[in-house]
Design a protein around this motif. Sequence first.
Motif, mmCIF file in Angstrom:
data_model
loop_
_atom_site.group_PDB
_atom_site.id
_atom_site.type_symbol
_atom_site.label_atom_id
_atom_site.label_comp_id
_atom_site.label_asym_id
_atom_site.label_seq_id
_atom_site.Cartn_x
_atom_site.Cartn_y
_atom_site.Cartn_z
ATOM 1 N N LEU A 104 20.935 9.167 41.981
ATOM 2 C CA LEU A 104 19.670 9.828 42.286
ATOM 3 C C LEU A 104 18.646 8.741 42.581
ATOM 4 O O LEU A 104 18.055 8.154 41.671
ATOM 5 N N LEU A 106 15.261 7.759 43.782
ATOM 6 C CA LEU A 106 13.910 8.237 44.056
ATOM 7 C C LEU A 106 12.918 7.132 43.676
ATOM 8 O O LEU A 106 12.859 6.717 42.507
ATOM 9 N N ASP A 107 12.158 6.657 44.663
ATOM 10 C CA ASP A 107 11.091 5.723 44.311
ATOM 11 C C ASP A 107 9.912 6.547 43.776
ATOM 12 O O ASP A 107 9.853 7.767 43.956
ATOM 13 N N PRO A 108 8.959 5.906 43.104
ATOM 14 C CA PRO A 108 7.858 6.667 42.471
ATOM 15 C C PRO A 108 7.093 7.558 43.439
ATOM 16 O O PRO A 108 6.761 8.708 43.104
ATOM 17 N N GLU A 110 8.124 8.886 46.288
ATOM 18 C CA GLU A 110 8.968 10.010 46.710
ATOM 19 C C GLU A 110 9.100 11.023 45.579
ATOM 20 O O GLU A 110 9.067 12.234 45.800
ATOM 21 N N GLU A 111 9.239 10.504 44.340
ATOM 22 C CA GLU A 111 9.369 11.412 43.200
ATOM 23 C C GLU A 111 8.117 12.286 43.059
ATOM 24 O O GLU A 111 8.216 13.495 42.826
ATOM 25 N N ARG A 112 6.939 11.674 43.207
ATOM 26 C CA ARG A 112 5.692 12.447 43.097
ATOM 27 C C ARG A 112 5.623 13.524 44.176
ATOM 28 O O ARG A 112 5.184 14.653 43.917
ATOM 29 N N PHE A 115 8.155 16.239 43.375
ATOM 30 C CA PHE A 115 7.706 16.953 42.178
ATOM 31 C C PHE A 115 6.616 17.960 42.534
ATOM 32 O O PHE A 115 6.582 19.072 42.001
ATOM 33 N N ARG A 118 8.041 21.388 44.061
ATOM 34 C CA ARG A 118 9.100 22.094 43.347
ATOM 35 C C ARG A 118 8.932 23.603 43.369
ATOM 36 O O ARG A 118 9.923 24.338 43.438
ATOM 37 N N PHE A 166 11.696 21.162 38.357
ATOM 38 C CA PHE A 166 11.993 19.983 39.166
ATOM 39 C C PHE A 166 13.463 19.579 39.037
ATOM 40 O O PHE A 166 14.163 19.408 40.041
ATOM 41 N N LEU A 170 16.510 19.625 41.848
ATOM 42 C CA LEU A 170 17.371 18.493 42.202
ATOM 43 C C LEU A 170 18.842 18.834 41.973
ATOM 44 O O LEU A 170 19.715 18.441 42.751
ATOM 45 N N THR A 578 12.666 11.292 52.460
ATOM 46 C CA THR A 578 12.806 11.717 51.067
ATOM 47 C C THR A 578 14.231 12.197 50.816
ATOM 48 O O THR A 578 15.049 12.300 51.737
#
Length: 783
Positions: A104, A106-108, A110-112, A115, A118, A166, A170, A578
């Motif tokens: 998995l 995910l850079d920060p 992309e994660e934000r 998120f 969702r 979230f 995923l 993403t």
Amino acid sequence: MSVLRRLAEARWAAPLLWLALVCAGGVYLHYALRLSTALSVFMPPGHTAEQRLMLEEMQDSPAARAILIAIDGGTAAERAAASRAYAGRLRQSGLFAQVANGELHLDPAEERQLFGWRYLLSPAVDAQAFTVTKLHADLQMRLAELGTPLGMLEKRFLPADPTGAFLAMLSAWQPAQAPERRNGVWVSPDGERALLLAETRAPGLDLGAMQQAIGALHSSFAAVNAAGRLHLILSGPPVFAVQSRDTIKSDSQWFSSLASVALVLLLLAVYRSFRLVLLSALPLGSAVLAGVVAVNAVFGEIHGITLAFGATLLGVAIDYPLHLFSHLSGGESPSTSLRRIWPTLRLGVLTTMAGYLALLGTGFVGLGQLGTFAIAGLAAAAGFTRWVLPRLIPQGFEPVRRTVLLEHMAERIRPRPVAMLLLLALVLLSAMVLWQHRDRIWEDNLSALSPIPPASLALDQRLRADLDAAEVSHLVVVQGATAEQVLQRSQVLGRALREGPIRDGWLRGFDMAARYLPDAATQRARQAALPDAETLRRRMDQALAGLPFRAGLFQPFIEAVQQARRQSPVTPAEAKGTLLGARIGSLLYTHNGEWVALVPLIGVKAPQPLSDWFASQHFKNVSYLDMRAQSTGLMQAFRHRALQQLLLAAVIILLVLTVGLRGIRFVFVVIGPLFLALLLDVTVLVAAGEHLSIFHLVSLLLVAGISMDYALFFSHREPDRAARAATLHALSLCAISTVLVFAILAVSSLPVLRAIGLTAAVGVGSAYLLAMLLAQRRPRAET
């Protein structure tokens, strides 16, 4: 006028004009030549919408850009570490649209972003998800998970996502088919190989970019494999394309060189003259130059197979100077010797060129290139032999000719009753063999035209099985003007598949972009299910009763839901770069200004009922492709068209022969050996287990052209024994040289070149003997 006439008759006028044309052609090719290796030009054109779609998917789709990667050797921990480091380097290279290895990633930032999406993308979002009962149950589940290995992750997301939307989103994004994961990365079923999947940014038809990507794969692997304990395995369409280009190039160079050396040695052994060997190369070189110039001018490029195959087709052009050399006489000038044989030679050239006209009407770019190459090349070789070559040969030159054995053989091979009976028996036997194999004569498998070695195909199948990504043979293509339209149609299709074929057991499942990115209407419906701030705060207060969470902990959750209520629907453009973009990238894309969504069907158990079901549904802009059935239909349709073109070419050849021979009487003398040679050639191929493809048909055209040359010269009544000996010498040398060149080609690893070589070698050898038997006429002095 007299000055121009004297200039034209000057000995060096024609050679100088030829030299000027060669220089002009060389300059043109220096600036304009484009050499292509894209195998798409040697694939038949689609005649139906489904066939065209299939070819597009095979040639220029995300699947055509996918590279399958395996790392073996070392320990499981070493392979997993290498997989993570390798994937990171490939992502940083900028050459790949996505690199997947099961982790998995995910850079920060992309994660934000994910998120925040969702509540628009999760299929679990509906009005029931925010009831007091469901919220209480979710909070109890989060409380229980805090004591598990997922506790740290849950704790991080808990204040803003107590419902677990979230992580559920995923989890739902896991591919419909995916390999097993160990140590956080994909591995083969036996655990002995780490697996990755990379998709290049460049289109699959850009072989230069594919070569760069493959180079990056090797250099990046070398950087993570400093100890040298691991091994890299690559497969997939880009790898095959580059490998095919290299094979075509090496085979072309190797077999051209080998055939040239064999031909030079043969001519030296026969004529014992370096001068004639060098002169014989000039018509062939002129033919190749003219063919390349013509193809590049007409098509804007020339394919490597056209160059290799076309130069081989023009092996017949070497026959033209050989006829002249064998007829040279010390008592007359080379021009006089050529004029004696020119009417027959000219007729042979015209009939051979007429045969290649069939290739121009097939609608097949590759065959169109071959036909153009052959026609232009034969015309150039014949023109050089007629107007230039005699002026390069010294007056009175006569090569050494040994014809006693040939004359003895020719005397033995005469039409006799016993021989004719044997020939009739051969025809009947051929008919029996072809009838026995009538269901296995033609090659209808499109993949059989591929130059990819069987070992490489076996490796590809193994990697696809390891990745649980077996080659898709059943595919649905959804088309539309916009991404939104395509996603809507995909969701309608998905519901119908679940309620029909999946319920009835005809297939196990499917994958589609709409599974990850729903259409805007669906996203807005999920937004409508989100409660306002006051309602959600009241329900959360009730849901928290009896649970040990501190007051105010879930204020970020209430704010996130309100923010989601105001969001615009997520689009494919926003998803690029993403994890969501990686999931939909190979399933949703634009092609020729139109949006296309692919829906791979998994575990098809009843192809025919499934096909009938699609035909009965009348979906708009939805096409079901049974890839094997479509490729078979494509090959059959092309074969029928090619045979029609060949029939048209046969009619043209008959007309040319009738005019050239000034009547129908001798046409059958020429056509008889030709027909029998082709029949025998096909019989031998079929009996040997060959399935006839389009390239066999092209080779049969070559055999037909050469057969007519032999029959025309054998049927020409010679004035004396010496002229007859010269004709025997020329025809025998032409046959031996042609069979030798094509026999060398028959051992090529390329199916295309092998088919050509085998067909031509068998057919030309048969044509020579049959023409000697059926078309040979005694000289006037003996009648």
